[in-house]
Motif scaffolding. Sequence first.
Motif, PDB file in Angstrom:
ATOM      1  N   GLU A 177       0.812  -1.221   0.000  1.00 30.70           N
ATOM      2  CA  GLU A 177       0.000   0.000   0.000  1.00 30.70           C
ATOM      3  C   GLU A 177       0.848   1.273   0.000  1.00 30.70           C
ATOM      4  O   GLU A 177       0.327   2.372  -0.145  1.00 30.70           O
ATOM      5  N   SER A 178       2.153   1.085   0.172  1.00 32.81           N
ATOM      6  CA  SER A 178       3.030   2.254   0.270  1.00 32.81           C
ATOM      7  C   SER A 178       3.377   2.842  -1.099  1.00 32.81           C
ATOM      8  O   SER A 178       3.939   3.934  -1.183  1.00 32.81           O
ATOM      9  N   VAL A 179       3.066   2.105  -2.161  1.00 34.61           N
ATOM     10  CA  VAL A 179       3.361   2.617  -3.504  1.00 34.61           C
ATOM     11  C   VAL A 179       2.086   3.127  -4.176  1.00 34.61           C
ATOM     12  O   VAL A 179       0.979   2.800  -3.735  1.00 34.61           O
ATOM     13  N   GLU A 180       2.274   3.931  -5.234  1.00 38.81           N
ATOM     14  CA  GLU A 180       1.110   4.550  -5.886  1.00 38.81           C
ATOM     15  C   GLU A 180       0.156   3.505  -6.460  1.00 38.81           C
ATOM     16  O   GLU A 180      -1.049   3.541  -6.242  1.00 38.81           O
ATOM     17  N   ASN A 181       0.759   2.548  -7.205  1.00 36.56           N
ATOM     18  CA  ASN A 181      -0.055   1.494  -7.812  1.00 36.56           C
ATOM     19  C   ASN A 181      -0.310   0.391  -6.781  1.00 36.56           C
ATOM     20  O   ASN A 181       0.572  -0.410  -6.481  1.00 36.56           O
ATOM     21  N   LYS A 182      -1.493   0.377  -6.227  1.00 35.17           N
ATOM     22  CA  LYS A 182      -1.803  -0.547  -5.132  1.00 35.17           C
ATOM     23  C   LYS A 182      -1.910  -2.006  -5.589  1.00 35.17           C
ATOM     24  O   LYS A 182      -2.076  -2.905  -4.775  1.00 35.17           O
ATOM     25  N   ASN A 234      10.529  -1.546  -7.633  1.00 34.27           N
ATOM     26  CA  ASN A 234      10.172  -0.138  -7.735  1.00 34.27           C
ATOM     27  C   ASN A 234      11.023   0.723  -6.792  1.00 34.27           C
ATOM     28  O   ASN A 234      11.568   1.752  -7.190  1.00 34.27           O
TER      29      ASN A 234
END
Lengths: 244, 239
Positions: free
Chosen positions: B219-224, B234
């Motif tokens: 959940e910490s990246v833009e693309n969930k 990434n």
Amino acid sequence: MNLHRIIALIRRIVLQIIQDRRSIALIIIAPLIIMSLVGFSFIDKPKILNTISPALIASFSLFLTFMLTAVSFLRERQLGTLERLTTTPVRTFEILIGYLISFYFFAIIQSLIVVFFTIFVLGIDYQGEIWQMLLIVLIITFVAVNLGILISTFAKNEFQIIQFNPIIIAPQIFLSGLILPVSELPSYFQVIAKIIPLRYAVDCLQGIMLKGNSLNEISNDLIILSGFGIIFLCLATLTIRHLK
Amino acid sequence: MDESVISAQNINFNYGETHILKNLSLSINAGEIYGIIGPSGSGKTTLIKIILGLLKLNSGELNVFGQKVISKKLNRIGYMPQISALYEDLTVFQNIDFFARMYETKNRVEIIHTLLEQVKLLDHKNQVIGKLSGGQRQRVSLAIALVHNPPLLLLDEPTVGLDPKLRHELWQYFEKLSSQSTTLLISSHTMDDANHCQKIGFIYDGSIITEGSPKELCESVENKKMTLEEVFLNIVSNR
């Protein structure tokens, strides 16, 4: 020092060697082959055989024990079991005592074969008591076990252990009086011979077997020989600690 | 009260001129399954060896069970090395029994039989290690790590070479240990292992680059919709 752990170590090493029948066979056969080869080459020259037999006994005891110990200890390191062992509460000194007693057990078997084969099969003439000869062999075995453990810590594989022979064992045999008496060697080799443990073992055995000397008469050589064993033991302890 | 079983603050370790660990910090709580996840050569094994006291760190602070000196804590740590490190000429039972004696484990025989049952090797207890498969050796190695019932387990790549069924069974066992308040530090390079951990520290080039539960990291990246592997790649590519 924890006696239970030391006994467990000894039990494990002895079990390991006993369960490997090929190793047991080689431990017994190797000294028999070497002594037969050398002994029967001189069987028609009993005078020469009598003269060189003390040096032969000491040299082969050193060589066979050194190889047995160095290779066995190296294997512990290669398999990663020594490292794993050091992650348990066992102390370095307990490990070393355990290895020392276990290897000593098998090294003594080899050394006894060398002594008894020389005396009873090759039938050499000797003076002095057999137990005195055995005592010297036990001390050179003590030196060889510690030297084997010490040298194995500098080797990364069996090939390197074998390469240590020309550096560690061959000069000792050459300078110990087996080929030429030490007094007949060039003066610079005589100086080097003073720091060679095997030379003192040969001197002791020659004193007992050829001259019928008592232990009291060879006490200086005996003390120096034992001193080498203790120094190698201390150095081996330090290097194992360093490995940890 | 500090619940950390392992606490590392800016630890550094050099091997000659090479910096293996660089200002690495992490904290592992009691009963947690912490995965140290990263590629080969990223410093996972070095970290475990430092925690065990096999390697000495150059700088930084490391506490295990709240203490700096590790030598007196070894009977509280179970270690499973990357290579199985077993005595090839001895049987399964003799191997475990030897290490049990080193830890002076009480009721040795009973405990060994229970462990052999748990790692499904009871039928092989008298078999020589040299004749076992890679997976069976791994399980013997695990049994040794557990023989003194340690509250902290350090497992270096425990699932390497195991088939999916065995891997699944092993993870079930790790989860059971965790539920019994055993703390587990598990190193791995696979994201399959990472997904089983309660907390992950991605290690790259000697540093922890991010930390959190698998869910938190995804959940910490833009693309969930990214997988853990994609999250890792990434983060690494953005460095």
